[in-house]
Design a protein around this motif. Sequence first.
Motif, PDB file in Angstrom:
ATOM      1  N   VAL A  27       0.852  -1.192   0.000  1.00 32.12           N
ATOM      2  CA  VAL A  27       0.000   0.000   0.000  1.00 32.12           C
ATOM      3  C   VAL A  27       0.889   1.244   0.000  1.00 32.12           C
ATOM      4  CG1 VAL A  27      -1.631   1.366   1.359  1.00 32.12           C
ATOM      5  CG2 VAL A  27      -1.980  -1.103   1.106  1.00 32.12           C
ATOM      6  N   GLY A  28       1.916   1.217   0.841  1.00 29.49           N
ATOM      7  CA  GLY A  28       2.822   2.355   0.925  1.00 29.49           C
ATOM      8  C   GLY A  28       3.574   2.617  -0.363  1.00 29.49           C
ATOM      9  N   LEU A  29       3.838   1.554  -1.133  1.00 28.81           N
ATOM     10  CA  LEU A  29       4.551   1.704  -2.403  1.00 28.81           C
ATOM     11  C   LEU A  29       3.616   2.052  -3.559  1.00 28.81           C
ATOM     12  CD1 LEU A  29       7.048  -1.295  -2.088  1.00 28.81           C
ATOM     13  CD2 LEU A  29       7.598   1.143  -1.985  1.00 28.81           C
ATOM     14  N   GLY A  30       2.316   2.060  -3.282  1.00 33.78           N
ATOM     15  CA  GLY A  30       1.361   2.458  -4.313  1.00 33.78           C
ATOM     16  C   GLY A  30       0.863   1.340  -5.204  1.00 33.78           C
ATOM     17  N   GLU A  37      -7.323  -4.177  -3.228  1.00 34.23           N
ATOM     18  CA  GLU A  37      -7.347  -4.147  -4.685  1.00 34.23           C
ATOM     19  C   GLU A  37      -5.996  -3.674  -5.194  1.00 34.23           C
ATOM     20  OE1 GLU A  37     -10.471  -1.638  -6.032  1.00 34.23           O
ATOM     21  OE2 GLU A  37     -12.064  -2.738  -4.971  1.00 34.23           O
ATOM     22  N   LEU A  38      -5.593  -4.202  -6.333  1.00 36.39           N
ATOM     23  CA  LEU A  38      -4.373  -3.718  -6.960  1.00 36.39           C
ATOM     24  C   LEU A  38      -4.645  -2.391  -7.652  1.00 36.39           C
ATOM     25  CD1 LEU A  38      -2.862  -6.934  -8.607  1.00 36.39           C
ATOM     26  CD2 LEU A  38      -2.310  -5.927  -6.392  1.00 36.39           C
ATOM     27  N   THR A  39      -3.696  -1.480  -7.558  1.00 41.85           N
ATOM     28  CA  THR A  39      -3.790  -0.232  -8.312  1.00 41.85           C
ATOM     29  C   THR A  39      -3.367  -0.516  -9.754  1.00 41.85           C
ATOM     30  OG1 THR A  39      -1.489   0.352  -7.835  1.00 41.85           O
ATOM     31  CG2 THR A  39      -3.163   1.082  -6.258  1.00 41.85           C
ATOM     32  N   ASP A  40      -3.449   0.473 -10.600  1.00 38.56           N
ATOM     33  CA  ASP A  40      -2.981   0.296 -11.983  1.00 38.56           C
ATOM     34  C   ASP A  40      -1.508  -0.091 -11.998  1.00 38.56           C
ATOM     35  OD1 ASP A  40      -5.471   0.915 -12.956  1.00 38.56           O
ATOM     36  OD2 ASP A  40      -4.991   3.008 -13.411  1.00 38.56           O
ATOM     37  N   MET A  41      -0.735   0.493 -11.083  1.00 42.13           N
ATOM     38  CA  MET A  41       0.684   0.123 -10.965  1.00 42.13           C
ATOM     39  C   MET A  41       0.836  -1.340 -10.580  1.00 42.13           C
ATOM     40  SD  MET A  41       2.462   3.347  -8.959  1.00 42.13           S
ATOM     41  CE  MET A  41       3.780   2.246  -8.420  1.00 42.13           C
ATOM     42  N   GLY A  42      -0.017  -1.789  -9.635  1.00 46.47           N
ATOM     43  CA  GLY A  42       0.041  -3.173  -9.191  1.00 46.47           C
ATOM     44  C   GLY A  42      -0.279  -4.141 -10.308  1.00 46.47           C
ATOM     45  N   ALA A  71      -0.047  -3.555 -13.513  1.00 47.27           N
ATOM     46  CA  ALA A  71       1.008  -3.477 -14.522  1.00 47.27           C
ATOM     47  C   ALA A  71       2.192  -4.362 -14.136  1.00 47.27           C
ATOM     48  CB  ALA A  71       1.455  -2.027 -14.705  1.00 47.27           C
ATOM     49  N   LEU A  72       2.540  -4.345 -12.844  1.00 44.08           N
ATOM     50  CA  LEU A  72       3.662  -5.165 -12.380  1.00 44.08           C
ATOM     51  C   LEU A  72       3.329  -6.649 -12.490  1.00 44.08           C
ATOM     52  CD1 LEU A  72       5.904  -4.429  -9.347  1.00 44.08           C
ATOM     53  CD2 LEU A  72       5.076  -6.745  -9.775  1.00 44.08           C
ATOM     54  N   VAL A  73       2.127  -7.025 -12.031  1.00 44.72           N
ATOM     55  CA  VAL A  73       1.716  -8.431 -12.121  1.00 44.72           C
ATOM     56  C   VAL A  73       1.697  -8.886 -13.578  1.00 44.72           C
ATOM     57  CG1 VAL A  73      -0.256  -9.989 -11.843  1.00 44.72           C
ATOM     58  CG2 VAL A  73       0.429  -8.495  -9.961  1.00 44.72           C
ATOM     59  N   HIS A  74       1.154  -8.043 -14.457  1.00 42.94           N
ATOM     60  CA  HIS A  74       1.087  -8.373 -15.882  1.00 42.94           C
ATOM     61  C   HIS A  74       2.485  -8.585 -16.450  1.00 42.94           C
ATOM     62  CE1 HIS A  74       0.975  -7.376 -20.214  1.00 42.94           C
ATOM     63  NE2 HIS A  74      -0.152  -8.071 -20.178  1.00 42.94           N
ATOM     64  N   ALA A  75       3.421  -7.720 -16.081  1.00 42.45           N
ATOM     65  CA  ALA A  75       4.783  -7.826 -16.605  1.00 42.45           C
ATOM     66  C   ALA A  75       5.465  -9.105 -16.125  1.00 42.45           C
ATOM     67  CB  ALA A  75       5.596  -6.605 -16.182  1.00 42.45           C
TER      68      ALA A  75
END
Length: 202
Positions: free
Chosen positions: A105-108, A125-130, A132-136
């Motif tokens: 959460v702290g890392l966004g 919930e995952l953010t868009d950043m989360g 994107a990282l999982v997808h990558a």
Amino acid sequence: MTRESDIHALLKNTGARSDVIDTVMRVDAVMQNWRRRMNKRELGHKAIAALGLSIDMAQLDTLLAIAALENEFGEAGEQENTVGMVADRLHIDPSRASRLVSEMVGLGYVLRNASQADSRRTVLELTDMGWALVHAVLSYKWLLLSDHFSTWRTEELEKFVPLLEKFSDWVSDSHESETRHATEIEALAHSVQFPGSGRKVG
């Protein structure tokens, strides 16, 4: 010292076929090598390095647990995510899961929201950043796996996955095996009772 031939003889005495015994020994060797490599998390570390990510494996596991992809978690992927579910999926205690979630959460990478079913409960919930990282990470892993399996024949692929899924159930079926071989297991337990071991059998 016990040799493989002694174990082979034990299995033979229980009525196991020779081809089954050979398979057991070969599969166990593969599993032990695989376990050692999985413990090192080689592929995960390679993904983190190749993608230039600034997170560690525990944090990556947390994101994957929250993503809860259906092909990995089945119906669980359709449920609301909570810290308790993350703990269950990662097989860690809730306090550690809570700390990891707080870090993400702290890392966004993760958001905390109120549950639509129960406003008193917090869901993750995952953010868009989360995402994107999982997808990558998943794309990296699947690119490497697809490259490996591209060398397999179609008939090999059609047989492999069903057999692997069938094999993966063996741990849950182990209780019946223990019951059938209770006598042999009891004898094995007695064979390792050395003076001063402090363990009693029977």
